[in-house]
Write a protein that holds these residues in place. Structure first.
Motif, mmCIF file in Angstrom:
data_model
loop_
_atom_site.group_PDB
_atom_site.id
_atom_site.type_symbol
_atom_site.label_atom_id
_atom_site.label_comp_id
_atom_site.label_asym_id
_atom_site.label_seq_id
_atom_site.Cartn_x
_atom_site.Cartn_y
_atom_site.Cartn_z
ATOM 1 N N ALA A 1 0.833 -1.209 0.000
ATOM 2 C CA ALA A 1 0.000 0.000 0.000
ATOM 3 C C ALA A 1 0.862 1.252 0.000
ATOM 4 O O ALA A 1 0.583 2.206 -0.738
ATOM 5 C CB ALA A 1 -0.938 -0.007 1.210
ATOM 6 N N ILE A 2 1.905 1.263 0.795
ATOM 7 C CA ILE A 2 2.792 2.428 0.848
ATOM 8 C C ILE A 2 3.461 2.643 -0.503
ATOM 9 O O ILE A 2 3.595 3.784 -0.972
ATOM 10 C CB ILE A 2 3.820 2.276 1.986
ATOM 11 C CG1 ILE A 2 3.099 2.372 3.349
ATOM 12 C CG2 ILE A 2 4.924 3.324 1.877
ATOM 13 C CD1 ILE A 2 3.947 2.010 4.542
ATOM 14 N N ALA A 3 3.865 1.569 -1.149
ATOM 15 C CA ALA A 3 4.469 1.686 -2.486
ATOM 16 C C ALA A 3 3.461 2.271 -3.475
ATOM 17 O O ALA A 3 3.809 3.139 -4.293
ATOM 18 C CB ALA A 3 4.974 0.327 -2.960
ATOM 19 N N GLN A 4 2.212 1.813 -3.401
ATOM 20 C CA GLN A 4 1.157 2.345 -4.281
ATOM 21 C C GLN A 4 0.930 3.831 -4.027
ATOM 22 O O GLN A 4 0.800 4.621 -4.971
ATOM 23 C CB GLN A 4 -0.166 1.612 -4.013
ATOM 24 C CG GLN A 4 -0.554 0.602 -5.037
ATOM 25 C CD GLN A 4 -1.959 0.080 -4.715
ATOM 26 O OE1 GLN A 4 -2.161 -0.613 -3.732
ATOM 27 N NE2 GLN A 4 -2.902 0.437 -5.553
ATOM 28 N N ILE A 5 0.873 4.201 -2.767
ATOM 29 C CA ILE A 5 0.648 5.604 -2.403
ATOM 30 C C ILE A 5 1.822 6.454 -2.878
ATOM 31 O O ILE A 5 1.638 7.532 -3.448
ATOM 32 C CB ILE A 5 0.411 5.748 -0.886
ATOM 33 C CG1 ILE A 5 -0.914 5.062 -0.503
ATOM 34 C CG2 ILE A 5 0.424 7.211 -0.463
ATOM 35 C CD1 ILE A 5 -1.098 4.837 0.987
ATOM 36 N N GLY A 6 3.036 5.964 -2.676
ATOM 37 C CA GLY A 6 4.223 6.693 -3.134
ATOM 38 C C GLY A 6 4.218 6.891 -4.637
ATOM 39 O O GLY A 6 4.526 7.983 -5.141
ATOM 40 N N ALA A 7 3.859 5.842 -5.381
ATOM 41 C CA ALA A 7 3.797 5.940 -6.849
ATOM 42 C C ALA A 7 2.743 6.959 -7.267
ATOM 43 O O ALA A 7 2.953 7.742 -8.198
ATOM 44 C CB ALA A 7 3.500 4.567 -7.453
ATOM 45 N N TRP A 8 1.612 6.969 -6.561
ATOM 46 C CA TRP A 8 0.538 7.932 -6.862
ATOM 47 C C TRP A 8 1.027 9.361 -6.636
ATOM 48 O O TRP A 8 0.815 10.240 -7.470
ATOM 49 C CB TRP A 8 -0.680 7.620 -5.998
ATOM 50 C CG TRP A 8 -1.853 8.506 -6.255
ATOM 51 C CD1 TRP A 8 -2.829 8.328 -7.198
ATOM 52 C CD2 TRP A 8 -2.191 9.721 -5.572
ATOM 53 N NE1 TRP A 8 -3.750 9.354 -7.137
ATOM 54 C CE2 TRP A 8 -3.371 10.215 -6.149
ATOM 55 C CE3 TRP A 8 -1.605 10.423 -4.530
ATOM 56 C CZ2 TRP A 8 -3.984 11.383 -5.719
ATOM 57 C CZ3 TRP A 8 -2.206 11.600 -4.098
ATOM 58 C CH2 TRP A 8 -3.375 12.065 -4.686
ATOM 59 N N VAL A 9 1.688 9.601 -5.499
ATOM 60 C CA VAL A 9 2.197 10.943 -5.194
ATOM 61 C C VAL A 9 3.208 11.374 -6.259
ATOM 62 O O VAL A 9 3.154 12.499 -6.753
ATOM 63 C CB VAL A 9 2.827 10.998 -3.780
ATOM 64 C CG1 VAL A 9 3.588 12.297 -3.562
ATOM 65 C CG2 VAL A 9 1.756 10.826 -2.706
ATOM 66 N N ARG A 10 4.121 10.477 -6.625
ATOM 67 C CA ARG A 10 5.116 10.823 -7.650
ATOM 68 C C ARG A 10 4.442 11.154 -8.982
ATOM 69 O O ARG A 10 4.825 12.108 -9.661
ATOM 70 C CB ARG A 10 6.129 9.688 -7.812
ATOM 71 C CG ARG A 10 7.124 9.610 -6.657
ATOM 72 C CD ARG A 10 8.256 8.637 -6.930
ATOM 73 N NE ARG A 10 7.794 7.276 -7.138
ATOM 74 C CZ ARG A 10 7.521 6.396 -6.183
ATOM 75 N NH1 ARG A 10 7.664 6.743 -4.926
ATOM 76 N NH2 ARG A 10 7.118 5.180 -6.469
ATOM 77 N N GLU A 11 3.423 10.371 -9.343
ATOM 78 C CA GLU A 11 2.715 10.631 -10.593
ATOM 79 C C GLU A 11 1.999 11.979 -10.561
ATOM 80 O O GLU A 11 2.079 12.767 -11.510
ATOM 81 C CB GLU A 11 1.696 9.519 -10.860
ATOM 82 C CG GLU A 11 0.831 9.785 -12.079
ATOM 83 C CD GLU A 11 -0.357 8.842 -12.180
ATOM 84 O OE1 GLU A 11 -1.365 9.261 -12.776
ATOM 85 O OE2 GLU A 11 -0.296 7.714 -11.655
ATOM 86 N N LYS A 12 1.279 12.258 -9.483
ATOM 87 C CA LYS A 12 0.470 13.473 -9.407
ATOM 88 C C LYS A 12 1.309 14.726 -9.240
ATOM 89 O O LYS A 12 0.905 15.806 -9.669
ATOM 90 C CB LYS A 12 -0.557 13.376 -8.278
ATOM 91 C CG LYS A 12 -1.555 12.246 -8.445
ATOM 92 C CD LYS A 12 -2.327 12.370 -9.723
ATOM 93 C CE LYS A 12 -3.292 11.212 -9.890
ATOM 94 N NZ LYS A 12 -3.928 11.195 -11.202
ATOM 95 N N THR A 13 2.457 14.599 -8.598
ATOM 96 C CA THR A 13 3.307 15.777 -8.359
ATOM 97 C C THR A 13 4.446 15.873 -9.370
ATOM 98 O O THR A 13 5.236 16.797 -9.322
ATOM 99 C CB THR A 13 3.891 15.744 -6.941
ATOM 100 O OG1 THR A 13 4.691 14.569 -6.782
ATOM 101 C CG2 THR A 13 2.799 15.802 -5.891
ATOM 102 N N LYS A 14 4.506 14.907 -10.267
ATOM 103 C CA LYS A 14 5.552 14.863 -11.300
ATOM 104 C C LYS A 14 6.963 14.812 -10.720
ATOM 105 O O LYS A 14 7.905 15.353 -11.272
ATOM 106 C CB LYS A 14 5.427 16.046 -12.262
ATOM 107 C CG LYS A 14 4.059 16.222 -12.855
ATOM 108 C CD LYS A 14 3.653 15.036 -13.712
ATOM 109 C CE LYS A 14 2.320 15.323 -14.382
ATOM 110 N NZ LYS A 14 1.451 14.193 -14.467
ATOM 111 N N ILE A 15 7.107 14.139 -9.574
ATOM 112 C CA ILE A 15 8.421 13.962 -8.958
ATOM 113 C C ILE A 15 9.136 12.802 -9.621
ATOM 114 O O ILE A 15 8.616 11.757 -9.799
ATOM 115 C CB ILE A 15 8.296 13.714 -7.433
ATOM 116 C CG1 ILE A 15 7.745 14.956 -6.761
ATOM 117 C CG2 ILE A 15 9.636 13.326 -6.842
ATOM 118 C CD1 ILE A 15 7.495 14.815 -5.276
#
Length: 132
Positions: free
Chosen positions: A118-132
């Motif tokens: 779940a943490i990996a999924q959340i991290g991937a989502w944040v990176r995608e949405k913030t373009k990090i």
């Protein structure tokens, strides 16, 4: 600002190591009522007040939103309802549901595979949405 008050509840008898209180099948309803009273009891604020209940608030205009909960979370039903309302408001919505996860499931990081996923999924989502 909404004044909140809190208190801790005991569900276990230290002498016997047993659960006390309501039937476990009703625990979620009991917990919700207990915590509602702890937070707003005696304040004159209704649970339906949108300052404290996002399931009653206008959700239009929110940014992309990720909602995550564990299936053993006492507020799982409210989390699911909130996610549905966000999506129904036309907001880009992602849900991450953690099988067997409890409230604050992230504390299992590094020890519980479902939490790590779940943490990996959340991290991937944040990176995608913030373009990090």
């Amino acid at each position: 600002m909404v004044p909140l008050r809190g208190r801790l509840g005991e569900y276990a008898s230290p002498e016997k190591g047993e659960l006390t209180g309501p039937d476990p099948a009703d625990r979620g309803k009991y917990d919700s009522e207990f915590f509602r009273d702890a937070w707003i009891g005696g304040t004159g604020i209704e649970f339906t007040d949108t300052r404290i209940n996002l399931n009653r608030a206008d959700l239009s205009g929110l940014p992309p939103t990720l909602v995550s909960w564990g299936t053993y979370e006492v507020l799982a039903g409210e989390d699911e309802e909130f996610a549905a309302r966000v999506k129904d408001a036309g907001i880009d919505t992602t849900t991450v549901v953690v099988p067997g996860g409890q409230h604050s499931y992230v504390y299992g990081a590094g020890r519980i595979p479902e939490t790590d996923a779940a943490i990996a999924q959340i991290g991937a989502w944040v990176r995608e949405k913030t373009k990090i």
